[in-house]
Design an enzyme around this catalytic site. Structure first.
Site, PDB file in Angstrom:
ATOM      1  N   SER A 166       0.924  -1.141   0.039  1.00  0.00           N
ATOM      2  CA  SER A 166      -0.054   0.137  -0.064  1.00  0.00           C
ATOM      3  C   SER A 166       0.901   1.103   0.040  1.00  0.00           C
ATOM      4  CB  SER A 166      -0.627   0.042   1.499  1.00  0.00           C
ATOM      5  OG  SER A 166      -1.514   1.227   1.487  1.00  0.00           O
ATOM      6  N   TYR A 218      -2.903  -0.934  10.001  1.00  0.00           N
ATOM      7  CA  TYR A 218      -2.688  -1.390   8.508  1.00  0.00           C
ATOM      8  C   TYR A 218      -1.275  -1.174   7.856  1.00  0.00           C
ATOM      9  CZ  TYR A 218      -4.154  -1.532   3.596  1.00  0.00           C
ATOM     10  OH  TYR A 218      -3.997  -1.706   2.107  1.00  0.00           O
TER      11      TYR A 218
HETATM   12  N1  LIG Z   1      -8.587  -0.998  -2.671  1.00  0.00           N
HETATM   13  C1  LIG Z   1      -7.591  -0.101  -2.133  1.00  0.00           C
HETATM   14  O1  LIG Z   1      -7.606   1.166  -2.089  1.00  0.00           O
HETATM   15  C2  LIG Z   1      -6.288  -0.430  -1.813  1.00  0.00           C
HETATM   16  C3  LIG Z   1      -5.193   0.504  -1.572  1.00  0.00           C
HETATM   17  C4  LIG Z   1      -3.916  -0.003  -1.069  1.00  0.00           C
HETATM   18  C5  LIG Z   1      -3.782  -1.334  -1.032  1.00  0.00           C
HETATM   19  N2  LIG Z   1      -4.737  -2.172  -1.399  1.00  0.00           N
HETATM   20  C6  LIG Z   1      -4.312  -3.661  -1.179  1.00  0.00           C
HETATM   21  O2  LIG Z   1      -4.675  -4.376  -2.248  1.00  0.00           O
HETATM   22  C7  LIG Z   1      -4.853  -5.684  -1.993  1.00  0.00           C
HETATM   23  C8  LIG Z   1      -6.193  -6.094  -2.573  1.00  0.00           C
HETATM   24  O3  LIG Z   1      -7.185  -5.164  -2.126  1.00  0.00           O
HETATM   25  P1  LIG Z   1      -8.547  -4.968  -2.713  1.00  0.00           P
HETATM   26  O4  LIG Z   1      -8.863  -3.494  -2.715  1.00  0.00           O
HETATM   27  O5  LIG Z   1      -8.748  -5.814  -4.072  1.00  0.00           O
HETATM   28  O6  LIG Z   1      -9.328  -5.532  -1.510  1.00  0.00           O
HETATM   29  P2  LIG Z   1     -10.843  -6.573  -1.689  1.00  0.00           P
HETATM   30  O7  LIG Z   1     -11.280  -6.633  -0.272  1.00  0.00           O
HETATM   31  O8  LIG Z   1     -11.504  -6.545  -2.696  1.00  0.00           O
HETATM   32  O9  LIG Z   1      -9.883  -8.019  -1.876  1.00  0.00           O
HETATM   33  C9  LIG Z   1      -9.101  -8.609  -0.710  1.00  0.00           C
HETATM   34  C10 LIG Z   1      -9.215 -10.044  -0.870  1.00  0.00           C
HETATM   35  O10 LIG Z   1      -8.469 -10.683  -0.121  1.00  0.00           O
HETATM   36  C11 LIG Z   1      -9.402 -11.812   0.596  1.00  0.00           C
HETATM   37  N3  LIG Z   1      -8.694 -12.304   1.667  1.00  0.00           N
HETATM   38  C12 LIG Z   1      -8.811 -11.641   2.800  1.00  0.00           C
HETATM   39  N4  LIG Z   1      -8.551 -12.358   3.889  1.00  0.00           N
HETATM   40  C13 LIG Z   1      -8.199 -13.519   3.225  1.00  0.00           C
HETATM   41  C14 LIG Z   1      -7.877 -14.806   4.107  1.00  0.00           C
HETATM   42  N5  LIG Z   1      -7.663 -15.045   5.295  1.00  0.00           N
HETATM   43  N6  LIG Z   1      -7.618 -15.841   3.031  1.00  0.00           N
HETATM   44  C15 LIG Z   1      -7.806 -15.766   1.917  1.00  0.00           C
HETATM   45  N7  LIG Z   1      -8.345 -14.337   1.224  1.00  0.00           N
HETATM   46  C16 LIG Z   1      -8.351 -13.621   2.089  1.00  0.00           C
HETATM   47  C17 LIG Z   1     -10.801 -11.612   0.440  1.00  0.00           C
HETATM   48  O11 LIG Z   1     -11.582 -12.363   0.519  1.00  0.00           O
HETATM   49  C18 LIG Z   1     -10.914 -10.565  -0.608  1.00  0.00           C
HETATM   50  O12 LIG Z   1     -11.281 -11.280  -1.795  1.00  0.00           O
HETATM   51  C19 LIG Z   1      -5.019  -5.751  -0.317  1.00  0.00           C
HETATM   52  O13 LIG Z   1      -3.907  -6.500  -0.047  1.00  0.00           O
HETATM   53  C20 LIG Z   1      -5.038  -4.436   0.073  1.00  0.00           C
HETATM   54  O14 LIG Z   1      -4.627  -4.241   1.314  1.00  0.00           O
HETATM   55  C21 LIG Z   1      -6.024  -1.941  -1.580  1.00  0.00           C
END
Ligand SMILES: NC(=O)c1ccc[n+]([C@@H]2O[C@H](COP(=O)([O-])OP(=O)(O)OC[C@H]3O[C@@H](n4cnc5c(N)ncnc54)[C@H](O)[C@@H]3O)[C@@H](O)[C@H]2O)c1
Length: 255
Positions: free
Chosen positions: A140, A153
């Site tokens: 992130s 986080y």
């Molecule tokens: N969306 C944003 O603004 C953003 C910004 C910076 C970083 N991120 C990072 O990007 C990555 C993807 O995020 P996203 O926005 O697609 O979120 P999202 O919530 O759409 O996807 C996260 C996925 O991780 C899965 N997950 C969570 N815990 C789990 C576990 N214990 N075992 C297996 N699967 C698990 C969830 O079921 C989900 O499908 C994450 O690591 C998030 O921290 C997102």
């Protein structure tokens, strides 16, 4: 990506599913790992017919002990030798740093940091010496810049990023590249879960939340800078080198 077996954790989520679709469109054999069985089902359905690649679902909790080894073994017996791993699974819990519960801290670290360690280490052991072997961890932009309400986080993501880079230094000798991608606010279910105004707020910005200005609330006195200079010149700093010491009351939003 032609013919490569790529494991993507968090494959059912917003970013993970996009990664899986992109890889499959490039003719990779994708192993999508996620807790969300329904999300994986629709991913597999949607990915059919989008190219010569494939997406296979592995419904798994990435935090469970021993599971990384077991699932990677299953993927190898079903799809072939794993050539790459993408750590995308992640969770977000926000709140004031000083009020973060141990439960929130542990939940963040279990998925965002410990699972990255477990899956990356297991994949690196298997992929040593395989041509093109590669690991990407999605961290992130909070890793580099403090954000209000995101301390725990960010800490979990910083741990994942540091582990990935350290692993990369060691695994380079075995031809395994390790890199980190640091997204900013991205239009996914994770962002939507932050509330109806989260997207507009992220785009518009919030000066108060980012503590624009000088968080410590005053200009530096020349003595503040001089004290830092004297410290760096002194024997107390004997083991500090290649370091930039910000003396700015927190204004640069970085360490
Ligand atoms: N969306 C944003 O603004 C953003 C910004 C910076 C970083 N991120 C990072 O990007 C990555 C993807 O995020 P996203 O926005 O697609 O979120 P999202 O919530 O759409 O996807 C996260 C996925 O991780 C899965 N997950 C969570 N815990 C789990 C576990 N214990 N075992 C297996 N699967 C698990 C969830 O079921 C989900 O499908 C994450 O690591 C998030 O921290 C997102």
């Amino acid at each position: 990506m032609e013919g490569r077996v790529v494991v993507v954790t968090g494959g059912a989520g917003g970013i993970g599913a996009a990664v899986c679709r992109g890889l499959a469109a490039g003719n990779a054999s994708v192993a999508a790992v996620d807790l969300d069985a329904g999300g994986l089902d629709s991913l597999v359905r949607d990915a059919k017919g989008t190219g010569g690649g494939s997406v296979t679902a592995y419904v798994t909790d990435v935090t469970a002990g021993g599971v990384a080894e077991a699932v990677l073994g299953q993927v190898e017996s079903e799809l072939g030798p794993v050539g790459a791993l993408v750590n995308v699974a992640g969770v977000l819990r926000r709140g004031p740093a000083a009020l973060c519960s141990l439960e929130d801290w542990s939940a963040l670290f279990a998925v965002n940091a410990t699972a990255v360690f477990l899956w990356s280490a297991a994949a690196a052991r298997r992929m040593a010496g395989r041509p093109g072997a590669s690991i990407v961890t999605v961290a992130s932009n909070a890793v580099g810049v403090p954000r209000v309400g995101m301390a725990a986080y960010a800490a979990s993501k910083a741990a994942a990023a540091a582990f990935t880079l350290g692993l990369g230094l060691e695994a380079a000798a075995h031809g395994v590249r390790c890199n980190v991608v640091c997204p900013g606010s991205t239009d996914t279910p994770m962002l939507a879960a932050m509330g109806p105004n989260a997207a507009a707020g992220a785009v518009a910005g919030d000066a108060a939340a980012f503590r624009a200005g000088i968080p410590l609330g005053r200009l530096a006195a020349p003595q503040d800078v001089a004290d830092a200079v004297v410290f760096l010149l002194s024997e107390q700093a004997r083991h500090i080198t290649m370091h930039s010491l910000y003396v700015d009351g927190g204004a640069a939003l970085r360490g």
